[in-house]
Enzyme design. Structure first.
Site, mmCIF file in Angstrom:
data_model
loop_
_atom_site.group_PDB
_atom_site.id
_atom_site.type_symbol
_atom_site.label_atom_id
_atom_site.label_comp_id
_atom_site.label_asym_id
_atom_site.label_seq_id
_atom_site.Cartn_x
_atom_site.Cartn_y
_atom_site.Cartn_z
ATOM 1 N N MET A 26 42.834 32.549 47.025
ATOM 2 C CA MET A 26 42.445 33.832 47.609
ATOM 3 C C MET A 26 41.183 33.624 48.450
ATOM 4 S SD MET A 26 43.494 36.824 44.979
ATOM 5 C CE MET A 26 42.106 36.677 43.891
ATOM 6 N N HIS A 33 38.843 24.450 44.354
ATOM 7 C CA HIS A 33 39.961 24.504 45.305
ATOM 8 C C HIS A 33 40.080 23.180 46.068
ATOM 9 C CE1 HIS A 33 38.720 28.913 45.279
ATOM 10 N NE2 HIS A 33 39.974 28.966 44.888
ATOM 11 N N GLN A 57 46.975 42.254 42.660
ATOM 12 C CA GLN A 57 46.514 41.688 41.395
ATOM 13 C C GLN A 57 45.121 42.197 41.002
ATOM 14 O OE1 GLN A 57 46.733 37.498 43.050
ATOM 15 N NE2 GLN A 57 45.044 37.184 41.641
ATOM 16 N N GLY A 143 44.494 25.451 39.281
ATOM 17 C CA GLY A 143 43.353 24.997 38.487
ATOM 18 C C GLY A 143 43.476 25.463 37.041
ATOM 19 N N LYS A 145 41.253 26.500 35.122
ATOM 20 C CA LYS A 145 40.398 27.618 34.700
ATOM 21 C C LYS A 145 41.228 28.876 34.459
ATOM 22 C CE LYS A 145 37.508 29.819 37.436
ATOM 23 N NZ LYS A 145 37.920 31.236 37.283
ATOM 24 N N ARG A 183 33.946 34.014 42.216
ATOM 25 C CA ARG A 183 33.112 35.154 41.826
ATOM 26 C C ARG A 183 31.666 34.763 41.536
ATOM 27 N NH1 ARG A 183 36.546 39.478 40.425
ATOM 28 N NH2 ARG A 183 38.706 38.782 40.298
HETATM 29 O O1 PAF Z 1 44.395 31.926 41.395
HETATM 30 C C1 PAF Z 1 44.346 32.606 42.446
HETATM 31 O O2 PAF Z 1 43.477 32.449 43.300
HETATM 32 C C2 PAF Z 1 45.376 33.700 42.651
HETATM 33 O O3 PAF Z 1 45.700 34.328 41.455
HETATM 34 C C3 PAF Z 1 46.648 33.201 43.365
HETATM 35 C C4 PAF Z 1 47.396 32.199 42.505
HETATM 36 C C5 PAF Z 1 46.275 32.575 44.701
HETATM 37 C C6 PAF Z 1 47.592 34.381 43.625
HETATM 38 O O4 PAF Z 1 47.009 35.335 44.454
#
Ligand code: PAF
Length: 276
Positions: A26, A33, A57, A143, A145, A183
């Site tokens: 995201m 990442h 989400q 990941g 986490k 975050r």
């Molecule tokens: O882990 C995330 O960043 C999100 O939940 C994902 C898997 C990209 C789905 O929006």
């Protein structure tokens, strides 16, 4: 690195690659990442980074608004880590007018994170099902986490016969143990300091397992005490089976201690594996 925002264009760009690796994100990319992108680069012919702040989400509009966004910075970092394509679709591309379908995993999506964030996991599994259908990658990288998210995605991929391997990489931590998270940038300096209690508590509990403790209630008590010292109250601290997330009372097999806690106004999650 190409930046693409349309499904037809990204499908054309991945067509013919024998091993496409997808790194779903995201945005607000951090070293966690980047470790996924580098792993994809090592094992895949073509690396696609998915960048989409998925509104479905977020169960809290303020959380969605506050979510950090900087596509230019993310594109530079993704390219530097070895991505070939940054696929950054708009909301109208992912959820066009009339969109009415949801993918949800019963049970697993309703406990722990799911209980505290109603609808969150249905949003995650729906968007992950969509990205896997759009791109048909041979492998997707996540990941550790987001351990419950990983368990759900594995369940979904098995249940729906989705032909993508799910590869999970270890949590990347700051030198003081704080798990990297998009975050973290939202923490004040003081809360950033207090947030170190999460890993301190999890590490102390893991040490208790090494020393012979098997009672899950004692272990969660150890974590809660470390959080309390930093004046942090957890949403939950739980010892669970890593695949089903069912609570465990006595640690006789490898297990996960998972927690979520609000540090100031920022909600963080973390977990640690414990092996008896
Ligand atoms: O882990 C995330 O960043 C999100 O939940 C994902 C898997 C990209 C789905 O929006």
């Amino acid at each position: 690195m190409k930046i693409i925002d349309q499904v037809a264009a990204v499908r054309a760009a991945v067509a013919g690659s024998p091993r496409v690796g997808l790194v779903p994100t995201m945005g607000a990319l951090h070293e966690g990442h980047l470790s996924l992108i580098r792993a994809a680069r090592r094992s895949c012919d073509l690396v696609v980074v998915w960048l989409f702040v998925n509104p479905t989400q977020f169960n809290d509009a303020a959380d969605l608004d506050a979510y950090p966004r900087d596509q230019e910075r993310d594109a530079a970092l993704a390219a530097d880590a070895g991505a070939d394509i940054l696929f950054a679709p708009g909301v109208e591309t992912v959820y066009p007018a009339g969109f009415a379908s949801t993918v949800s995993v019963a049970g697993l999506s309703e406990i722990l994170e799911g209980a505290h964030r109603p609808g969150h996991f249905a949003g995650v599994t729906t968007v992950v099902a969509k990205m896997l259908n759009m791109l048909r990658p041979q492998v997707a990288f996540f990941g550790a986490k987001d351990a419950q998210q990983v368990a759900l995605i594995r369940r979904m991929v098995t249940d729906l016969n989705i032909d993508t391997e799910i590869e999970v990489l270890p949590i990347v931590r700051e030198s003081d143990g704080l798990a990297l998270s998009s975050r973290n940038v939202l923490l004040t300096a003081q809360d950033r300091q207090r947030a170190t209690a999460l890993f301190r508590g999890l590490s102390a509990a893991r040490q208790r397992v090494v020393d012979g403790e098997r009672d899950a209630a004692v272990l969660t008590g150890v974590v809660a005490a470390a959080l309390a010292q930093a004046n942090i109250t957890a949403d939950y601290v739980s010892v669970v089976d890593p695949a089903t997330f069912e609570p465990i009372k006595t640690v006789t097999e490898p297990a996960l201690i998972a927690l979520a806690a609000r540090v100031g106004s920022t909600r963080l999650i973390d977990n640690i594996e414990v092996t008896p």
